[in-house]
Design a protein around this motif. Structure first.
Motif, PDB file in Angstrom:
ATOM      1  N   ALA A  44       0.833  -1.204   0.000  1.00 41.33           N
ATOM      2  CA  ALA A  44       0.000   0.000   0.000  1.00 41.33           C
ATOM      3  C   ALA A  44       0.863   1.246   0.000  1.00 41.33           C
ATOM      4  O   ALA A  44       0.932   1.995   0.956  1.00 41.33           O
ATOM      5  N   GLY A  45       1.583   1.467  -1.126  1.00 42.66           N
ATOM      6  CA  GLY A  45       2.479   2.607  -1.210  1.00 42.66           C
ATOM      7  C   GLY A  45       1.762   3.912  -1.446  1.00 42.66           C
ATOM      8  O   GLY A  45       2.367   4.964  -1.316  1.00 42.66           O
ATOM      9  N   ASP A  46       0.453   3.856  -1.810  1.00 45.02           N
ATOM     10  CA  ASP A  46      -0.229   5.088  -2.141  1.00 45.02           C
ATOM     11  C   ASP A  46      -0.609   5.895  -0.903  1.00 45.02           C
ATOM     12  O   ASP A  46      -1.176   6.963  -1.005  1.00 45.02           O
ATOM     13  N   ARG A  47      -0.279   5.339   0.311  1.00 45.12           N
ATOM     14  CA  ARG A  47      -0.545   6.136   1.515  1.00 45.12           C
ATOM     15  C   ARG A  47       0.532   7.181   1.729  1.00 45.12           C
ATOM     16  O   ARG A  47       0.363   8.114   2.480  1.00 45.12           O
ATOM     17  N   GLY A  48       1.699   7.019   1.054  1.00 43.68           N
ATOM     18  CA  GLY A  48       2.776   7.989   1.164  1.00 43.68           C
ATOM     19  C   GLY A  48       3.387   8.193  -0.208  1.00 43.68           C
ATOM     20  O   GLY A  48       2.690   8.418  -1.187  1.00 43.68           O
ATOM     21  N   GLU A  49       4.735   8.135  -0.264  1.00 45.39           N
ATOM     22  CA  GLU A  49       5.409   8.253  -1.538  1.00 45.39           C
ATOM     23  C   GLU A  49       5.145   7.003  -2.392  1.00 45.39           C
ATOM     24  O   GLU A  49       4.915   5.924  -1.862  1.00 45.39           O
ATOM     25  N   PRO A  50       5.197   7.148  -3.715  1.00 42.98           N
ATOM     26  CA  PRO A  50       4.995   5.976  -4.578  1.00 42.98           C
ATOM     27  C   PRO A  50       6.042   4.899  -4.297  1.00 42.98           C
ATOM     28  O   PRO A  50       7.163   5.195  -3.864  1.00 42.98           O
ATOM     29  N   GLN A  51       5.680   3.653  -4.549  1.00 43.97           N
ATOM     30  CA  GLN A  51       6.587   2.544  -4.340  1.00 43.97           C
ATOM     31  C   GLN A  51       6.767   1.748  -5.627  1.00 43.97           C
ATOM     32  O   GLN A  51       5.868   1.660  -6.448  1.00 43.97           O
ATOM     33  N   ALA A  52       7.933   1.167  -5.761  1.00 43.32           N
ATOM     34  CA  ALA A  52       8.223   0.271  -6.881  1.00 43.32           C
ATOM     35  C   ALA A  52       8.256  -1.154  -6.374  1.00 43.32           C
ATOM     36  O   ALA A  52       8.887  -1.456  -5.351  1.00 43.32           O
ATOM     37  N   GLN A  53       7.557  -2.046  -7.073  1.00 47.34           N
ATOM     38  CA  GLN A  53       7.661  -3.480  -6.816  1.00 47.34           C
ATOM     39  C   GLN A  53       8.913  -4.009  -7.525  1.00 47.34           C
ATOM     40  O   GLN A  53       9.313  -3.497  -8.569  1.00 47.34           O
ATOM     41  N   VAL A  54       9.518  -5.057  -6.982  1.00 46.13           N
ATOM     42  CA  VAL A  54      10.819  -5.510  -7.465  1.00 46.13           C
ATOM     43  C   VAL A  54      10.818  -7.029  -7.640  1.00 46.13           C
ATOM     44  O   VAL A  54      10.418  -7.761  -6.725  1.00 46.13           O
ATOM     45  N   ALA A 111       2.467  11.997  -8.260  1.00 51.10           N
ATOM     46  CA  ALA A 111       3.780  12.425  -7.787  1.00 51.10           C
ATOM     47  C   ALA A 111       4.869  12.207  -8.823  1.00 51.10           C
ATOM     48  O   ALA A 111       5.908  12.872  -8.789  1.00 51.10           O
ATOM     49  N   LEU A 112       4.655  11.265  -9.767  1.00 50.91           N
ATOM     50  CA  LEU A 112       5.681  10.949 -10.753  1.00 50.91           C
ATOM     51  C   LEU A 112       5.342  11.470 -12.151  1.00 50.91           C
ATOM     52  O   LEU A 112       5.983  11.108 -13.127  1.00 50.91           O
ATOM     53  N   ARG A 113       4.336  12.341 -12.232  1.00 52.82           N
ATOM     54  CA  ARG A 113       3.943  12.879 -13.534  1.00 52.82           C
ATOM     55  C   ARG A 113       4.622  14.194 -13.865  1.00 52.82           C
ATOM     56  O   ARG A 113       4.745  14.565 -15.037  1.00 52.82           O
ATOM     57  N   ASP A 114       5.051  14.932 -12.843  1.00 51.95           N
ATOM     58  CA  ASP A 114       5.629  16.260 -13.064  1.00 51.95           C
ATOM     59  C   ASP A 114       7.098  16.103 -13.438  1.00 51.95           C
ATOM     60  O   ASP A 114       7.998  16.255 -12.617  1.00 51.95           O
ATOM     61  N   VAL A 115       7.325  15.783 -14.709  1.00 52.50           N
ATOM     62  CA  VAL A 115       8.680  15.508 -15.194  1.00 52.50           C
ATOM     63  C   VAL A 115       9.043  16.560 -16.224  1.00 52.50           C
ATOM     64  O   VAL A 115       8.292  16.773 -17.189  1.00 52.50           O
ATOM     65  N   PRO A 116      10.165  17.254 -16.071  1.00 56.25           N
ATOM     66  CA  PRO A 116      10.544  18.267 -17.066  1.00 56.25           C
ATOM     67  C   PRO A 116      10.778  17.631 -18.424  1.00 56.25           C
ATOM     68  O   PRO A 116      11.137  16.459 -18.528  1.00 56.25           O
ATOM     69  N   ARG A 117      10.591  18.436 -19.466  1.00 55.68           N
ATOM     70  CA  ARG A 117      10.708  17.911 -20.828  1.00 55.68           C
ATOM     71  C   ARG A 117      12.138  18.070 -21.333  1.00 55.68           C
ATOM     72  O   ARG A 117      12.682  19.170 -21.382  1.00 55.68           O
ATOM     73  N   GLN A 118      12.750  16.931 -21.704  1.00 52.88           N
ATOM     74  CA  GLN A 118      14.120  16.953 -22.195  1.00 52.88           C
ATOM     75  C   GLN A 118      14.156  17.504 -23.614  1.00 52.88           C
ATOM     76  O   GLN A 118      13.305  17.203 -24.444  1.00 52.88           O
ATOM     77  N   LEU A 119      15.163  18.327 -23.896  1.00 52.04           N
ATOM     78  CA  LEU A 119      15.305  18.936 -25.212  1.00 52.04           C
ATOM     79  C   LEU A 119      16.139  18.043 -26.130  1.00 52.04           C
ATOM     80  O   LEU A 119      17.042  17.325 -25.688  1.00 52.04           O
ATOM     81  N   ASP A 120      15.846  18.109 -27.390  1.00 51.26           N
ATOM     82  CA  ASP A 120      16.552  17.321 -28.398  1.00 51.26           C
ATOM     83  C   ASP A 120      17.880  18.002 -28.723  1.00 51.26           C
ATOM     84  O   ASP A 120      17.908  19.129 -29.222  1.00 51.26           O
ATOM     85  N   LEU A 121      18.978  17.323 -28.447  1.00 49.67           N
ATOM     86  CA  LEU A 121      20.303  17.874 -28.737  1.00 49.67           C
ATOM     87  C   LEU A 121      20.971  17.160 -29.907  1.00 49.67           C
ATOM     88  O   LEU A 121      22.206  17.144 -30.024  1.00 49.67           O
ATOM     89  N   SER A 122      20.170  16.574 -30.780  1.00 49.37           N
ATOM     90  CA  SER A 122      20.745  15.770 -31.861  1.00 49.37           C
ATOM     91  C   SER A 122      21.619  16.590 -32.798  1.00 49.37           C
ATOM     92  O   SER A 122      22.515  16.038 -33.448  1.00 49.37           O
TER      93      SER A 122
END
Length: 637
Positions: free
Chosen positions: A24-34, A504-515
């Motif tokens: 039940a990781g949704d009670r706090g920070e997100p959790q990853a199963q392993v 909590a894990l959706r607010d991710v900055p957008r990486q720019l293309d440096l090709s």
């Protein structure tokens, strides 16, 4: 933290990991199963304690997962129910066979195999006394109307297993591949070797033969999603098993005849071209008839020719070349897909089962499970789904191949390395998932570092597959946006981390293309462009101990607006700049500083005010005995 129990399903000596209940990781920070598999079999898809994301970064080598970067869509992962595999599975007692099939195709009680590549007729893995097709006639006879066509052979064992596979996992996709047309269509009047007769009537007959197969299988409850027209068309000297030398020009003629017929008879079925190695094997090139083109660029020729209209993409095998060849083809033909469709584990004559498991697990983990998918493969398919310990039954061909399952003479069933390399994908990456961005530091050449690939499932969950290429345990971090967790994997281990969609894990900055970016360094110790090539397994290195004033300058190619700079020293432990200064310029002559500070670990992320610049310069401002390495410089908006 309470350990989640791992259920075990036993079939003889078969042991299958089953996912326990999510914490039940949704009670706090997100959790990853392993889930972890180790080369010594101590853990086999073993579910470990979950690990929680925390705010902030880490000083460790950091895998940055970027859900904003989207690549290919996945069709599935699996193997082939060859005639040999079908004979072994069918011979098991009913209860053991049911358990074995669940272990393969059920996503909860097994690994959820989701892709099958089925031979059209006989291959080297045939349990019969003779090779066969679906339209065999007496020597010297022909059957242009295909009056003798029948799939009755497959109704005995193969099709019942395929129907059961689709019952257990309705998402299973099926590809079909012939090893040879019927002998009467060939120059040798034999299934082994030779070519199609260069006759329009034969091309038409072979096209209709393939369409009749697709229709017959569909009527039998096994629709065909993908079809290639020849397995390994450059293998001109098959070892006593069906094979056909099919030059590019002949494959084009077959596909041009097949395409319109297949579109009408089975619109869902996509045609895949080539279906052979990443590169032309030297033996295949050497056996090219005198005066003929060895076609070392076979898929390029095929996709540049008239048959390309009917071809969805290219199928590849693992027996020569490198997965990076897939990316080269993708860059040349970005609208055509790539499917990885065959690789068998193999072994030497004196290898022990322990050596075979370790070697197969580690090679397949880095080269097939991760290497192919990081290079645009939409499927990962091994060869036999089940074989005996000695690699039988087979009729010619490979005598050292291994399967996902190993079936003993007493009917016990063992899961082997390919079961787990496929399982770490199939069990957690659903058909329709998209590969997403993730920094990876290992290579298919075993450089002892951390290698990974990440996917976003249709339900929004994420699956991250990680392989420790080092023989010793390695610690690393996984970061998504402003949250991360740290983990340690045993030497050679393969792991899958999963986490659900989370605000909590959706607010991710957008990486720019440096090709289009280029780079120069104050120390010409290595190619500075390796720091901006978007590949964290390559690096620029100072080649000398750190001293103030060492710098790397990037020309972004055009004015670029950014808010964040990531300076990633990769998995070269300790090679981070102890002190740094970040400057920008619009013309490459006048510079202004936008940040400075000290670094404490492999990844330094600097947030700045919105900055518009064409040039970026990063300078070392401290002294250290270690070199300064830059695996990746990334900008975010």
């Amino acid at each position: 933290m309470r350990r989640t129990a791992l259920s075990l399903l036993a079939v003889g000596s078969l042991v299958v990991g089953v996912a326990g209940p999510a914490s039940a990781g949704d009670r706090g920070e997100p959790q990853a199963q392993v889930w972890v598999t180790t080369p010594d079999r101590a853990e086999l898809l073993q579910q470990r304690d979950p690990v929680a994301f925390e705010r902030g970064g880490s000083d460790l080598t950091t895998i940055v997962v970027d859900p904003n970067q989207r690549f290919q869509t996945m069709d599935g992962f699996g193997a082939s129910i060859t005639d040999s595999s079908a004979s072994l599975l069918s011979a098991l007692p009913a209860a053991a066979r049911d358990d074995a099939m669940r272990s393969l195709f059920d996503a909860r009680d097994g690994i959820g195999v989701s892709f099958l590549r089925q031979p059209v007729g006989s291959s080297d893995f045939t349990a019969e006394a003779e090779h066969y097709t679906y339209d065999d006639v007496a020597p010297g006879a022909t059957d242009l109307p295909l009056e003798h066509f029948s799939i009755a052979h497959d109704e005995e064992q193969i099709l019942p297993l395929l129907r059961e596979a689709k019952r257990l996992n309705p998402a299973v996709k099926v590809m079909a591949t012939p090893w040879s047309p019927p002998a009467w269509m060939k120059t040798t009047d034999s299934l082994v070797g030779g070519r199609l007769k260069d006759d329009p009537a034969i091309y038409d007959a072979y096209a209709r033969y393939l369409v009749k197969f697709v229709q017959a299988y569909t009527s039998a409850g096994v629709p065909i999603d993908f079809l290639s027209v020849q397995n390994e068309p450059q293998n001109r000297t098959p070892d006593a098993y069906p094979g056909t030398d099919m030059p590019v020009a002949q494959q084009e003629k077959v596909i041009l005849a097949l395409g319109p017929l297949l579109k009408k008879a089975s619109p869902r079925t996509k045609i895949l071209g080539y279906d052979h190695n990443w590169q032309t094997h030297p033996n295949d090139a050497a056996n090219t008839p005198p005066g003929e083109d060895p076609a070392t660029d076979y898929p390029y020729q095929l996709l540049s020719g008239p048959a390309a209209t009917w071809i969805a993409g290219t199928a590849y095998h693992c027996y020569y070349g490198n997965p990076s060849d897939q990316t080269a083809l993708h860059e040349a033909f970005p609208t055509k897909g790539i499917w990885f469709t065959e690789c068998s584990g193999s072994h030497g004559p004196t290898d022990t089962p322990e050596q075979i498991f370790r070697g197969t697990l580690t090679w397949h983990a880095r080269t097939i499970a991760i290497g192919t998918t990081r290079n645009w493969a939409q499927s990962v398919v091994n060869w036999n789904i089940a074989l005996r310990e000695d690699g039988t039954p087979h009729l010619g061909g490979c005598g050292t191949c291994t399967g996902l399952l190993t079936i003993a003479d007493d009917g016990t069933v063992r899961t082997d390395a390919e079961y787990y390399t496929i399982g770490h994908l199939a069990k957690f990456v659903r058909p329709g998932a998209q590969r997403i961005g993730s920094t990876s530091f290992g290579t298919t050449g075993w450089n002892g570092q951390i290698m990974d690939v990440a996917f976003r499932n249709p339900d929004g969950s994420t699956a991250l597959v990680v392989h420790n290429e080092n023989d010793d345990p390695r610690s690393f971090a996984v970061a998504v946006g402003d949250r991360s967790f740290e983990y340690t994997l045993p030497g050679g281990a393969l792991a899958t981390f999963t986490w659900p969609d989370s605000r909590a894990l959706r607010d991710v900055p957008r990486q720019l293309d440096l090709s289009g970016a280029t780079a120069t360094a104050s120390l010409a110790s290595a190619d500075a462009g390796l720091a901006v090539d978007g590949d964290a397994s390559t690096r620029w290195s100072s080649g000398a101990a750190q001293v103030p004033g060492q710098s790397l300058t990037v020309d972004l190619g055009r004015p670029t607006l950014f808010r964040q700079v990531a300076v990633d020293s990769g998995d070269n432990l300790g090679d981070f700049a102890r002190g740094y200064r970040v400057e920008v310029s619009t013309d490459g002559r006048r510079w202004r500083e936008i940040a400075e500070g000290q670094a404490t670990g492999q990844l330094t992320t600097v947030t700045v005010r919105p900055t518009l610049a064409r040039h970026l310069r990063i300078t070392s401002t401290a002294t250290a005995g270690s070199w300064w390495s830059l695996a990746d410089i990334r900008l975010y908006r």
